[in-house]
Design a protein around this motif. Structure first.
Motif, PDB file in Angstrom:
ATOM      1  N   GLY A  87       0.822  -1.210   0.000  1.00 52.60           N
ATOM      2  CA  GLY A  87       0.000   0.000   0.000  1.00 52.60           C
ATOM      3  C   GLY A  87       0.852   1.254   0.000  1.00 52.60           C
ATOM      4  N   GLU A  88       1.904   1.240   0.822  1.00 57.45           N
ATOM      5  CA  GLU A  88       2.817   2.386   0.845  1.00 57.45           C
ATOM      6  C   GLU A  88       3.507   2.566  -0.507  1.00 57.45           C
ATOM      7  N   ARG A  89       3.920   1.444  -1.092  1.00 57.10           N
ATOM      8  CA  ARG A  89       4.577   1.512  -2.399  1.00 57.10           C
ATOM      9  C   ARG A  89       3.640   2.114  -3.444  1.00 57.10           C
ATOM     10  N   LEU A  90       2.367   1.708  -3.394  1.00 49.95           N
ATOM     11  CA  LEU A  90       1.408   2.253  -4.352  1.00 49.95           C
ATOM     12  C   LEU A  90       1.130   3.735  -4.087  1.00 49.95           C
ATOM     13  N   VAL A 116      -6.663   9.433 -15.370  1.00 50.85           N
ATOM     14  CA  VAL A 116      -5.587   8.749 -14.655  1.00 50.85           C
ATOM     15  C   VAL A 116      -5.784   8.910 -13.148  1.00 50.85           C
ATOM     16  N   ARG A 117      -6.119  10.125 -12.697  1.00 49.48           N
ATOM     17  CA  ARG A 117      -6.367  10.332 -11.275  1.00 49.48           C
ATOM     18  C   ARG A 117      -7.510   9.444 -10.778  1.00 49.48           C
ATOM     19  N   GLY A 118      -8.558   9.354 -11.554  1.00 50.31           N
ATOM     20  CA  GLY A 118      -9.700   8.515 -11.178  1.00 50.31           C
ATOM     21  C   GLY A 118      -9.299   7.045 -11.055  1.00 50.31           C
ATOM     22  N   ARG A 119      -8.505   6.579 -12.030  1.00 48.08           N
ATOM     23  CA  ARG A 119      -8.054   5.176 -11.988  1.00 48.08           C
ATOM     24  C   ARG A 119      -7.161   4.934 -10.771  1.00 48.08           C
ATOM     25  N   PHE A 123      -7.752   2.236  -7.837  1.00 50.61           N
ATOM     26  CA  PHE A 123      -6.762   1.236  -7.406  1.00 50.61           C
ATOM     27  C   PHE A 123      -6.523   1.325  -5.899  1.00 50.61           C
ATOM     28  N   GLU A 124      -6.427   2.546  -5.406  1.00 44.34           N
ATOM     29  CA  GLU A 124      -6.204   2.723  -3.971  1.00 44.34           C
ATOM     30  C   GLU A 124      -7.396   2.192  -3.177  1.00 44.34           C
ATOM     31  N   ASP A 125      -8.609   2.498  -3.640  1.00 46.41           N
ATOM     32  CA  ASP A 125      -9.808   2.000  -2.958  1.00 46.41           C
ATOM     33  C   ASP A 125      -9.865   0.472  -2.985  1.00 46.41           C
ATOM     34  N   GLU A 126      -9.496  -0.122  -4.111  1.00 42.77           N
ATOM     35  CA  GLU A 126      -9.486  -1.592  -4.214  1.00 42.77           C
ATOM     36  C   GLU A 126      -8.473  -2.196  -3.244  1.00 42.77           C
ATOM     37  N   LEU A 127      -7.318  -1.556  -3.155  1.00 44.19           N
ATOM     38  CA  LEU A 127      -6.285  -2.060  -2.247  1.00 44.19           C
ATOM     39  C   LEU A 127      -6.759  -1.985  -0.791  1.00 44.19           C
TER      40      LEU A 127
END
Length: 158
Positions: A87-90, A116-119, A123-127
């Protein structure tokens, strides 16, 4: 048994035969009982050995369960650490990507930038969702702990 009466009391031969037959019966009974006692002693020794063997197996099973629970706890801890690091890496990657986008804001189309910001947010929400719900190994370890303690109590009562 009735003995014949002879001149000076009972017939000595009949009395002696009777005593001999009673003595033979007694000896046979004693031999049978000795054989039975020896058989029971052997059976008892075999059962004691079997109980000792079962106790050793029980100890081995308890040890294996304890080791399995410890291993599960280690797996849970390391998976949480790995996911936190990922998570930190992302987040770092997301930050770098946003910095890159800001630096090249004039070059990149606004709709592409917003996409790109939305994607990245998706990704962050999925993680976060994965880390909080689907990969919660703690529930499984807690169940294993509870099963272990329940089984330990049951085995100790016996």
């Amino acid at each position: 048994m009735n003995f014949s009466i002879s001149r000076k009391g009972y017939d000595k031969n009949q009395v002696q035969e009777y005593i001999k037959s009673q003595s033979d019966k007694y000896e046979k009974t004693i031999l049978g009982l000795r054989d039975r006692v020896e058989g029971l002693i052997r059976e008892n020794q075999e059962l004691v050995k079997k109980v000792e063997s079962l106790k050793k197996e029980q100890d081995n099973i308890n040890l294996a369960l304890t080791q399995a629970i410890d291993k599960a706890k280690n797996i849970e801890y390391s998976s949480k650490v790995k996911f936190a690091l990922e998570g930190e890496r992302l987040k770092i990657f997301s930050s770098k990507w946003e910095s890159y986008c800001k630096a090249n804001i004039n070059v990149i189309d606004k709709s592409q930038r917003d996409g790109v910001r939305g994607r990245l947010r998706e990704f962050e929400d999925e993680l976060v969702n994965l880390m909080s719900k689907e990969l919660n190994i703690g529930d499984y370890v807690n169940e294993a702990d509870q099963d272990f303690f329940t089984e330990s109590k049951r085995l100790n009562r016996k």
